[in-house]
Design a protein around this motif. Structure first.
Motif: not given
Length: 449
Positions: A363-365, A401-404
């Motif tokens: 999930s890295w951009p 955190k997956s979003e961080l």
């Protein structure tokens, strides 16, 4: 000749066809049979190397591309012969890795007489095993076997005593090669590079008249004699005359490069000067036609990574199409090429596999890959997957955190020691958890997707 390089400022069904058709069918059947037989031999070879020499499947697979056999009679006899002469398992593995064709040799008729010859000339068992282990390919020689053996032994002993002088007598036809290799040794070239040269018949090693002159020029250019690039430069310098060099320099100048640029590129990738004019101009124009970089930017990329001129037109175009197909914009591709010129020549499947892993699974951009294209040059098995598994384990525990997610560079560019300190050992208050993370890192424990 190389003054342009050394001194930049001075610049450098018709029925009649049925018989043929039948023949073609028979050839096809024979080819299929041969292919099946070859596959069987390859599989047998891989299994033998893994079982008898404890080679990894990957190494065994690599060696099977160089030699194959259908039964173990000959390889067994070769291994037994070495063992009977005192070679250790480690030395035998080294010998077979470097010279796998020995496994198909007749041990008693081909190898044994050579070992006996060397022993009869006074070689001790320990000297014999050490010397042959260093350069196993000397066993391919007949008349010159003792010459090469003596040279390797002399170098080994001289290096042990930290002396720089070799007292070697003249050796007939081998004199040039030994003299030249001795000269390279005196410059500090290590054994691992010297010894393979003994079985080389290339002019830059066997030559006489131009060797010293060319060697001096390569040294003056600043090449490090402890690196393979030194030998590449020596080969190029000896193989090109003044006129040829002038022609190559002119080609690069027409593309906008200065003499200083050419010297820089030569020092980074000596072989670039041996590329044909057609190859040079076509590769340059292909990259230019991709519309990714302006002329000056392209020259900067080539100057930084002249190896890109060796990429095929198809390779370059496929790389660009792969990047576009993955969703990168042309501006992002240009940025990646400027940051990592080698990326323009990476195989499409490699780029796709690594990009999809970090983007879809981690999930890295996509932008993160564009900013840090070096990830495309990292090993999936040794670097990317083990570290990402640790990151996933930390996410599953809520410690990241997956979003961080940490940056790609922070997670993948550092050394193993720094990575472990940053993501594993910081949790040393929980020894059980640290042990679990280490198991994940080493692949002993799988993480849940």
């Amino acid at each position: 000749m190389y003054s342009l390089l050394l001194h930049g400022k001075r610049r450098f069904v018709d029925l009649q066809k049925w018989p043929s058709f039948i023949v073609s069918l028979n050839l096809s059947r024979n080819a299929s049979s041969s292919s099946a037989s070859g596959l069987k031999g390859k599989n047998f070879t891989v299994s033998y190397l893994v079982d008898s020499l404890s080679f990894t499947p990957k190494l065994a697979e690599s060696i099977s591309k160089k030699v194959t056999f259908d039964d173990k009679s000959r390889p067994d006899s070769v291994l037994n012969l070495f063992k009977s002469h005192g070679f250790t398992d480690s030395q035998i593995s080294t010998i077979i890795t470097a010279y796998p064709l020995l496994l198909t040799a007749d041990a008693e008729k081909s190898i044994a007489p050579k070992l006996q010859l060397l022993l009869s000339r006074g070689a001790s068992p320990s000297e014999l095993t050490e010397t042959i282990s260093k350069v196993p390919r000397i066993l391919s020689k007949d008349r010159s076997l003792t010459v090469y053996y003596d040279f390797v032994k002399e170098v080994i002993e001289a290096d042990k005593k930290s002396t720089s002088t070799l007292c070697l007598p003249k050796r007939g036809k081998q004199e040039n090669k030994i003299r030249n290799i001795s000269a390279l040794r005196e410059l500090g070239m290590p054994q691992r590079m010297l010894f393979p040269l003994l079985i080389s018949n290339r002019p830059h090693i066997c030559g006489k008249e131009r060797f010293q002159e060319s060697l001096k020029k390569v040294v003056e250019m600043g090449f490090d004699p402890t690196t393979p690039r030194f030998l590449e430069a020596l080969r190029i310098v000896m193989g090109m005359n003044n006129e040829t060099v002038q022609e190559k320099v002119s080609v690069y100048k027409r593309l906008g490069f200065t003499a200083e640029d050419i010297l820089v590129m030569f020092k980074r990738f000596p072989i670039f000067l041996a590329l044909s004019e057609k190859k040079i101009t076509r590769s340059f124009e292909t990259m230019k036609e991709c519309g990714l970089l302006e002329d000056e930017e392209l020259r900067s990329v080539v100057k930084m990574f002249p190896q890109c001129l060796g990429f095929s037109e198809e390779n370059i175009l496929n790389s660009v199409e792969t990047f576009l197909g993955l969703g990168f914009s042309r501006d992002e591709i240009a940025m990646m090429v400027k940051r990592l010129p080698a990326s323009i020549g990476y195989a499409g499947e490699t780029v796709k596999r690594k990009t999809e892993f970090v983007v879809k699974e981690m999930s890295w951009p996509l932008r993160a890959v564009a900013l840090f294209p070096q990830v495309l040059g990292l090993s999936m098995e040794k670097r990317i997957v083990p570290r990402c598994n640790v990151i996933k384990a930390l996410i599953s525990k809520g410690l990241i955190k997956s979003e961080l997610l940490p940056s790609l560079s922070s997670a993948l560019v550092c050394t193993d020691q720094d990575f472990l300190k940053r993501y594993v050992r910081k949790h040393d208050e929980d020894e059980e958890f640290v042990a679990e993370l280490m198991a994940v890192f080493t692949g002993e424990m799988r993480t849940n997707k």
